[in-house]
Design a protein around this motif. Structure first.
Motif, PDB file in Angstrom:
ATOM      1  N   ARG A 160       0.875  -1.196  -0.089  1.00 17.19           N
ATOM      2  CA  ARG A 160       0.149   0.257   0.130  1.00 17.19           C
ATOM      3  C   ARG A 160       1.058   1.195  -0.230  1.00 17.19           C
ATOM      4  O   ARG A 160       2.017   1.087   0.452  1.00 17.19           O
ATOM      5  CB  ARG A 160      -1.248  -0.187   1.266  1.00 17.19           C
ATOM      6  N   GLU A 189       0.080   5.131   0.585  1.00 15.62           N
ATOM      7  CA  GLU A 189      -0.532   5.872   1.718  1.00 15.62           C
ATOM      8  C   GLU A 189       0.237   7.295   1.067  1.00 15.62           C
ATOM      9  O   GLU A 189      -0.782   8.227   1.854  1.00 15.62           O
ATOM     10  CB  GLU A 189      -1.014   5.326   2.436  1.00 15.62           C
ATOM     11  N   GLY A 225      -1.808   8.251  -2.480  1.00 18.13           N
ATOM     12  CA  GLY A 225      -2.734   7.743  -1.516  1.00 18.13           C
ATOM     13  C   GLY A 225      -4.621   7.914  -2.070  1.00 18.13           C
ATOM     14  O   GLY A 225      -4.471   6.850  -1.808  1.00 18.13           O
ATOM     15  N   LEU A 226      -4.918   9.274  -2.328  1.00 23.67           N
ATOM     16  CA  LEU A 226      -6.151   9.308  -2.322  1.00 23.67           C
ATOM     17  C   LEU A 226      -5.875   9.110  -4.096  1.00 23.67           C
ATOM     18  O   LEU A 226      -7.185   8.144  -3.785  1.00 23.67           O
ATOM     19  CB  LEU A 226      -6.296  10.914  -2.787  1.00 23.67           C
ATOM     20  N   ALA A 243      -6.984   5.723  -2.943  1.00 26.29           N
ATOM     21  CA  ALA A 243      -8.158   5.229  -2.201  1.00 26.29           C
ATOM     22  C   ALA A 243      -8.974   4.984  -3.268  1.00 26.29           C
ATOM     23  O   ALA A 243     -10.308   4.341  -3.304  1.00 26.29           O
ATOM     24  CB  ALA A 243      -7.864   6.113  -1.451  1.00 26.29           C
ATOM     25  N   ILE A 244      -9.485   6.423  -3.711  1.00 29.57           N
ATOM     26  CA  ILE A 244     -10.355   6.410  -4.588  1.00 29.57           C
ATOM     27  C   ILE A 244     -10.699   4.869  -5.642  1.00 29.57           C
ATOM     28  O   ILE A 244     -12.058   4.196  -5.723  1.00 29.57           O
ATOM     29  CB  ILE A 244     -10.115   7.580  -5.700  1.00 29.57           C
ATOM     30  N   LEU A 245      -9.541   4.890  -6.212  1.00 28.17           N
ATOM     31  CA  LEU A 245     -10.086   3.460  -7.194  1.00 28.17           C
ATOM     32  C   LEU A 245      -9.622   1.688  -6.168  1.00 28.17           C
ATOM     33  O   LEU A 245     -10.877   1.549  -6.976  1.00 28.17           O
ATOM     34  CB  LEU A 245      -8.042   3.121  -7.883  1.00 28.17           C
ATOM     35  N   ALA A 246      -9.335   2.082  -4.373  1.00 26.29           N
ATOM     36  CA  ALA A 246      -9.335   1.107  -4.401  1.00 26.29           C
ATOM     37  C   ALA A 246     -11.138   0.819  -3.846  1.00 26.29           C
ATOM     38  O   ALA A 246     -11.529   0.172  -2.516  1.00 26.29           O
ATOM     39  CB  ALA A 246      -8.752   1.348  -3.398  1.00 26.29           C
ATOM     40  N   ASP A 247     -11.246   2.000  -3.700  1.00 22.56           N
ATOM     41  CA  ASP A 247     -12.861   2.289  -2.793  1.00 22.56           C
ATOM     42  C   ASP A 247     -14.249   0.878  -3.565  1.00 22.56           C
ATOM     43  O   ASP A 247     -14.241   1.134  -4.385  1.00 22.56           O
ATOM     44  CB  ASP A 247     -13.327   3.222  -2.467  1.00 22.56           C
ATOM     45  N   PRO A 248     -14.064  -0.350  -2.502  1.00 20.75           N
ATOM     46  CA  PRO A 248     -15.630  -0.884  -3.300  1.00 20.75           C
ATOM     47  C   PRO A 248     -16.736  -0.696  -3.349  1.00 20.75           C
ATOM     48  O   PRO A 248     -17.693  -1.386  -3.790  1.00 20.75           O
ATOM     49  CB  PRO A 248     -14.958  -2.370  -2.169  1.00 20.75           C
ATOM     50  N   LEU A 299     -15.277  11.340  -9.142  1.00 21.38           N
ATOM     51  CA  LEU A 299     -14.118  12.230  -8.402  1.00 21.38           C
ATOM     52  C   LEU A 299     -12.520  12.193  -8.701  1.00 21.38           C
ATOM     53  O   LEU A 299     -11.981  13.481  -8.103  1.00 21.38           O
ATOM     54  CB  LEU A 299     -13.865  10.572  -6.997  1.00 21.38           C
ATOM     55  N   TYR A 317     -10.999  16.120  -8.126  1.00 19.81           N
ATOM     56  CA  TYR A 317      -9.639  16.920  -7.505  1.00 19.81           C
ATOM     57  C   TYR A 317      -8.561  16.526  -8.548  1.00 19.81           C
ATOM     58  O   TYR A 317      -8.075  17.326  -8.035  1.00 19.81           O
ATOM     59  CB  TYR A 317      -9.035  14.391  -7.204  1.00 19.81           C
ATOM     60  N   LEU A 345      -6.075  20.033  -8.148  1.00 21.66           N
ATOM     61  CA  LEU A 345      -5.582  19.979  -8.104  1.00 21.66           C
ATOM     62  C   LEU A 345      -5.146  21.272  -9.142  1.00 21.66           C
ATOM     63  O   LEU A 345      -4.001  21.773  -9.082  1.00 21.66           O
ATOM     64  CB  LEU A 345      -4.188  18.799  -8.629  1.00 21.66           C
ATOM     65  N   VAL A 389      -1.297  21.993  -8.405  1.00 23.98           N
ATOM     66  CA  VAL A 389      -0.309  21.140  -9.315  1.00 23.98           C
ATOM     67  C   VAL A 389      -0.232  20.868  -9.865  1.00 23.98           C
ATOM     68  O   VAL A 389      -1.134  20.415 -10.536  1.00 23.98           O
ATOM     69  CB  VAL A 389      -1.128  20.195  -7.763  1.00 23.98           C
TER      70      VAL A 389
END
Lengths: 140, 140
Positions: B77, B79, B83-84, B87-92, B102, B106, B110, B115
């Motif tokens: 991981r 993180e 990380g974000l 985390a978005i891609l991994a959110d089940p 999202l 995001y 940026l 950014v």
DNA sequence: GCGCCGTGCTTGCAATTGCAAGCACGGCGC
DNA sequence: GCGCCGTGCTTGCAATTGCAAGCACGGCGC
């Protein structure tokens, strides 16, 4: 693995595939998996290895972990639900207002998906030394 | 899987086993795996399934994820940094479309913050429609 | 109707996974 | 020396995984 999980795995893959509007063959080709095998996986007739799941996930543009969870070989990370929320709050590249917006969007999606952010359990603890004494007899 | 990874997996398991002061048979019994097979795994002769890794991990009182990472079926991981996005891609709990939204939000933030996400190959999420036409021929 | 194409599925088989039966060895007690 | 035990490993095999070859079907153009 419990065929129940394999069953839901196959359903999940088929669902994702249809959502992506790929035919079985298209996904199989993209994943580098034979199309008969993919068909069998979707129908729950075979239990694919993690490597195959990785390939399928990559072709579907989803994380492998998602499929591992569906297959029952990985538990949902503590980061589900609260995880993304936490990551949003922790991200150093966006400001508070932007965090609020992302959280609001995320919440609306959860609502849309009928997800209740009810409870979170983490009973995972460690008893390593205690159990070491238990493992004393190799009864071969 | 690359035997290189399997080799390090086996070494890792043996190392953990010795650290726990279990004999091969003790660990095999505790894991519900045959001792010859565990021996083969440790020597890198076989590539165990995720289920077997789960069993071994449980007997060793380590997380299955640790062994998955060693086996190369799970990435560590990250993180930090992105990380974000991860985390978005991994959110089940959210689907592909929602993840795209999202990520797009995001990304716009940026940009707004000046950014540069230059190093990140971000066309990954936007190429889906374009690539769909690419995946047009099942050359069976 | 025929041929082609795309779609998903059937079937047999090679390779791989995991195990049962057993071996080889060292240490110990008699 | 013999027998027992614990240790790790060898070997053959059954079950499983993943694939190649092909089938069945519907839609389309001619």
């Amino acid at each position: 693995m419990a065929s129940l999980n394999v069953g839901s795995l196959g359903e999940y893959i088929r669902e994702q595939r249809r959502h992506a509007q790929y035919s079985l063959r298209q996904l199989a080709d993209a994943a580098g998996v034979s199309n008969p095998y993919l068909s069998q996986i979707e129908r729950g007739l075979r239990k694919p290895s993690a490597e195959i799941l990785q390939q399928i996930a990559k072709a579907l543009r989803i994380s492998a972990e998602t499929l591992y969870v569906q297959a029952g070989i990985l538990e949902e990370r503590d980061e589900h639900g609260f995880g993304l929320r936490t990551a949003i709050l922790a991200d150093p590249l966006i400001n508070e207002r932007q965090k609020d917006v992302l959280l609001a969007v995320y919440d609306s999606f959860l609502k849309e998906n009928g997800v209740h952010q009810a409870d979170q359990d983490e009973p995972q603890s460690l008893d390593e030394n205690a159990q070491k004494g238990r493992i004393s007899d190799g009864d071969r």
